[in-house]
Design a protein around this motif. Structure first.
Motif, PDB file in Angstrom:
ATOM      1  N   THR A 149       0.817  -1.213   0.000  1.00  0.00           N
ATOM      2  CA  THR A 149       0.000   0.000   0.000  1.00  0.00           C
ATOM      3  C   THR A 149       0.854   1.269   0.000  1.00  0.00           C
ATOM      4  OG1 THR A 149      -0.137  -0.169   2.397  1.00  0.00           O
ATOM      5  CG2 THR A 149      -1.969  -1.081   1.142  1.00  0.00           C
ATOM      6  N   SER A 150       2.091   1.125  -0.468  1.00  0.00           N
ATOM      7  CA  SER A 150       2.976   2.254  -0.678  1.00  0.00           C
ATOM      8  C   SER A 150       3.775   1.920  -1.934  1.00  0.00           C
ATOM      9  CB  SER A 150       3.892   2.391   0.542  1.00  0.00           C
ATOM     10  OG  SER A 150       4.982   3.225   0.224  1.00  0.00           O
TER      11      SER A 150
ATOM     12  N   GLU B 239       6.699   2.160  -2.650  1.00  0.00           N
ATOM     13  CA  GLU B 239       8.013   1.540  -2.423  1.00  0.00           C
ATOM     14  C   GLU B 239       7.897   0.028  -2.215  1.00  0.00           C
ATOM     15  OE1 GLU B 239       9.305   3.679   1.091  1.00  0.00           O
ATOM     16  OE2 GLU B 239       8.585   2.111   2.435  1.00  0.00           O
TER      17      GLU B 239
ATOM     18  N   ARG C  46      -0.447   5.464  -7.474  1.00  0.00           N
ATOM     19  CA  ARG C  46      -0.552   5.280  -6.017  1.00  0.00           C
ATOM     20  C   ARG C  46      -1.369   4.048  -5.684  1.00  0.00           C
ATOM     21  NH1 ARG C  46      -1.039  11.637  -5.104  1.00  0.00           N
ATOM     22  NH2 ARG C  46       1.221  11.965  -5.030  1.00  0.00           N
TER      23      ARG C  46
ATOM     24  N   PHE D 220      -2.183   3.416  -2.447  1.00  0.00           N
ATOM     25  CA  PHE D 220      -2.595   3.667  -1.068  1.00  0.00           C
ATOM     26  C   PHE D 220      -3.916   2.963  -0.755  1.00  0.00           C
ATOM     27  CE2 PHE D 220      -0.623   8.188  -1.515  1.00  0.00           C
ATOM     28  CZ  PHE D 220       0.644   7.661  -1.356  1.00  0.00           C
ATOM     29  N   GLU D 221      -4.122   2.713   0.536  1.00  0.00           N
ATOM     30  CA  GLU D 221      -5.408   2.149   0.994  1.00  0.00           C
ATOM     31  C   GLU D 221      -6.548   3.033   0.494  1.00  0.00           C
ATOM     32  OE1 GLU D 221      -5.743   1.519   5.214  1.00  0.00           O
ATOM     33  OE2 GLU D 221      -3.767   0.597   5.340  1.00  0.00           O
TER      34      GLU D 221
END
Lengths: 477, 211
Positions: free
Chosen positions: A295-296, A298, A434, A436-437
């Protein structure tokens, strides 16, 4: 003369004055405006009875909220709150005399696609927008970065920003990438290597033979995701590729002015012995197609790897982050990336919706069909002009024949502000930026990949190494 | 902008790294054309057990007990303690708007994302960067009833035991925050410098001024 980096040169060229505390007033050549981060800025101008400093420096377009189906475009935006936001942009641009490509304009599209496409982004400019992916425009040897709404108002009112100079970072990627390894894979590998905070406080210049070998589309993909490495600005020096792309664009200079501009733009590269505060090098030959698992941004792995095990992570905070990410993503450590099945596929966003991205995806899809288990596969071109060009090349037919939906331009499922989104728990191969969550919808699970890898996942119903598919198809590139 | 001078408050420890602005304020709430009203939706997906939509009455929504802000002892916290790279991702100023609207005035962490950090100062929100060892210690100590006093003028944080931790901040940002100054007004005092720059630049790079 002290040797300068490209960033140093752009900074010096735009310095209005230093302020008492050492911060600088930096002049902004181009301000791009969209509907989400501008309404409060225009309202601020109105309340303070201020006018834009230089109207012609602004260019506006609605992209985040716009519907991507033809029917919805014609009938208007169904969600009343989205509609009000888009209408507010139209009203503000009319009132303050700012050029806008509205929803019915064939040139409408994602702000970071249309800027370069129109030549509104030029080498040597400072370009800002109330959007973090403004770093995209740095691909033109421009200083481009995202700003908040207060700064949108500040640029509108003063044509300047109060800035502190960033540090200089150089990321060199030398060598040749494998066929099937794209700009997206390079930038994901960079983020995986330096982390999402690795570029905080820096302007990152990307250089090396693997970078200069990229087209402008590829370079934009790389600079676009500089912000995912924590850097507000990503930059690439000007060369013939930059100049060839820019020539003849509607907002680009012409005739004698063009010659004059080109001569100046050729200086827009770092001096050979310029000092960088930090240097990172990557070997292009070692980069494989990337798939993010967490969720990132990286949290990325090569397609032939497995989902990592948090137990192997010594840093307790990172370990907790990995555990939370795997729980959210519904993945177990040790699962092969190629065993992860996808529910939906999204090809689009300011990272990967340009003509070359669509060509790369179409090449993988040609003559095949999406897997039965894939519920929806979307192609959302970055602009009306990209869409038209793709249709001229017959790419739309290839996608539609394979079972993809061919949509109207906009940000779409990258951040799901319009109707295009994932349902809770759905897993998506996405060419956006992205993971992300909740980014692509409540409870959504995003895996970031290149357009070719997204197309391959749509066909196989799970992640596959696009290099093996291309080999099957006779080694095409 | 509201000035910030000093605050004394309970500290809410949010023990996560890389908290992104999508988590701070999810995208469905960005459709608002106002600057206020984002507080009830701060950390929406972590804070509530149901799915948040704009305009919902949040007072009746089921709370997620796992989020530290939902524990009664942290309800009135004005100071948020965070981990590395808080505010990464999108440039949305709705993130500091939501934090301020909720009631936060100070953020403390080992690092903040650049754009977010910058946006905080435009909204009377003070982000304080401390050494990660100090942040670790604050996380260990921060529990029920743990209060800190943050004094911007003195650039100090005082712990309940009377320890004083100094913090660094840019002088101009401090000045603007202490006085609640409008940055546009300050910049427009340099209007002549801006015009002189434009004149200079139009000679060196005339193609930038053709439009």
């Amino acid at each position: 003369m002290v040797p300068k980096t490209l960033y140093d040169k752009l900074w010096d060229d735009h310095l209005v004055c230093y302020l008492a505390d050492g911060s600088a007033l930096l002049y902004i050549d181009r301000h791009l405006v969209h509907e989400v981060t501008s309404p409060q800025a225009f309202e601020g101008l109105r309340l303070a009875r201020r006018q834009p400093w230089r109207r012609s420096a602004n260019l506006a377009v609605a992209d985040h909220n716009v519907p991507t189906t033809e029917t919805d475009r014609k009938s208007g935006i169904a969600d009343p709150i989205s509609r009000l936001q888009v209408e507010t942009l139209d009203i503000n641009c009319a009132e303050f005399g700012i050029t806008e490509f509205d929803m019915s304009d064939p040139r409408q599209g994602i702000v970071h696609v249309i800027g370069p496409e129109q030549g509104a982004t030029l080498p040597g400019m400072t370009v800002v927008c109330g959007d973090s992916h403004t770093s995209t425009h740095g691909a033109f040897g421009a200083l481009a970065f995202g700003i908040g709404t207060s700064e949108v108002e500040h640029v509108l009112a003063t044509q300047c920003l109060v800035q502190k100079k960033s540090h200089n970072m150089l990321i060199r990627v030398d060598g040749e990438v494998d066929a099937g390894v794209t700009a997206k894979d390079i930038v994901l590998a960079i983020i995986g290597s330096i982390g999402t905070a690795g570029g905080s406080g820096y302007a990152i210049e990307f250089a090396g033979t693997a970078i200069t070998a990229q087209s402008m589309e590829g370079r934009m993909t790389i600079c676009n995701m500089a912000i995912e490495a924590g850097a507000r600005a990503g930059l690439i020096g000007v060369d013939d590729v930059t100049i060839d792309y820019t020539e003849g664009r509607p907002f680009a200079p012409e005739g004698e002015r063009w010659e004059q501009a080109v001569a100046a733009w050729k200086q827009l590269r770092s001096d050979d012995d310029a000092h960088f505060d930090k240097v990172v090098t990557l070997d292009a030959a070692t980069i494989k197609p990337q798939v993010t698992w967490g969720t990132s941004p990286e949290m990325t792995a090569a397609v032939d790897q497995v989902v990592p095990d948090p137990a192997d992570e010594p840093d307790p905070i990172k370990k907790a982050g990995m555990e939370r990410a795997l729980r959210y993503m519904g993945l177990r450590p040790g699962t092969a990336i190629t065993d992860i099945a996808v529910d939906k596929v999204f090809i689009g966003s300011c990272t990967n919706s340009r003509i070359e991205d669509l060509r790369a995806a179409a090449q993988v899809v040609r003559g095949k069909s999406i897997a039965d288990a894939v519920k929806l596969a979307l192609v959302v071109p970055g602009s009306g002009l990209v869409k038209r060009q793709a249709e001229r090349e017959g790419l739309d037919k290839i996608f539609i024949a394979a079972g993809f939906e061919w949509r109207e331009p906009g940000c779409s499922m990258c951040l799901a502000m319009n109707a295009d989104r994932l349902e809770e728990g759905e897993r998506c191969a996405s060419t956006s930026n992205r993971n992300f969550e909740g980014r692509q919808g409540y409870g959504s699970r995003t895996h970031l990949v290149s357009p070719a890898m997204a197309a391959a996942a749509a066909i196989a119903g799970r992640f596959v190494d696009v290099r093996s598919m291309q080999a099957d198809a006779g080694g095409c590139r | 902008m509201e000035a910030f001078k000093k605050t004394s408050s309970v500290v809410a420890p949010l023990d996560r790294a890389n908290v992104d602005t999508d988590a701070i304020i999810p995208k469905q709430f960005l459709k608002s054309i106002r600057r206020t009203g984002f507080g009830p939706y701060l950390f929406d997906e972590w804070r509530y057990l149901d799915r948040g939509e704009p305009g919902m009455d949040c007072s009746t929504r089921p709370l997620n007990p796992d989020l530290v802000l939902n524990q009664p002892c942290y309800r009135d916290a004005r100071i948020l303690l965070t981990r590395e790279n808080f505010g990464c991702g999108s440039s949305r100023e709705h993130a500091p708007w939501a934090l301020v609207d909720y009631g936060f005035r100070v953020l403390i962490g080992p690092s903040f994302a650049d754009i977010f950090y910058n946006n905080c100062f435009k909204n009377g929100l003070l982000p304080i960067v401390l050494d990660s060892a100090v942040v670790d210690r604050l996380f260990e100590e921060a529990s029920d009833g743990y209060r800190l006093t943050v004094d911007l003028d003195a650039q100090t944080i005082t712990t309940p035991s009377g320890d004083v931790v100094d913090f660094a901040i840019d002088a101009s940002r401090k000045h603007r925050l202490l006085n609640g100054l409008d940055e546009i007004d300050l910049t427009l005092q340099h209007a002549d410098d801006i015009r002189a720059y434009e004149k200079r630049r139009a000679q060196a790079a005339p193609w930038l001024f053709d439009g």
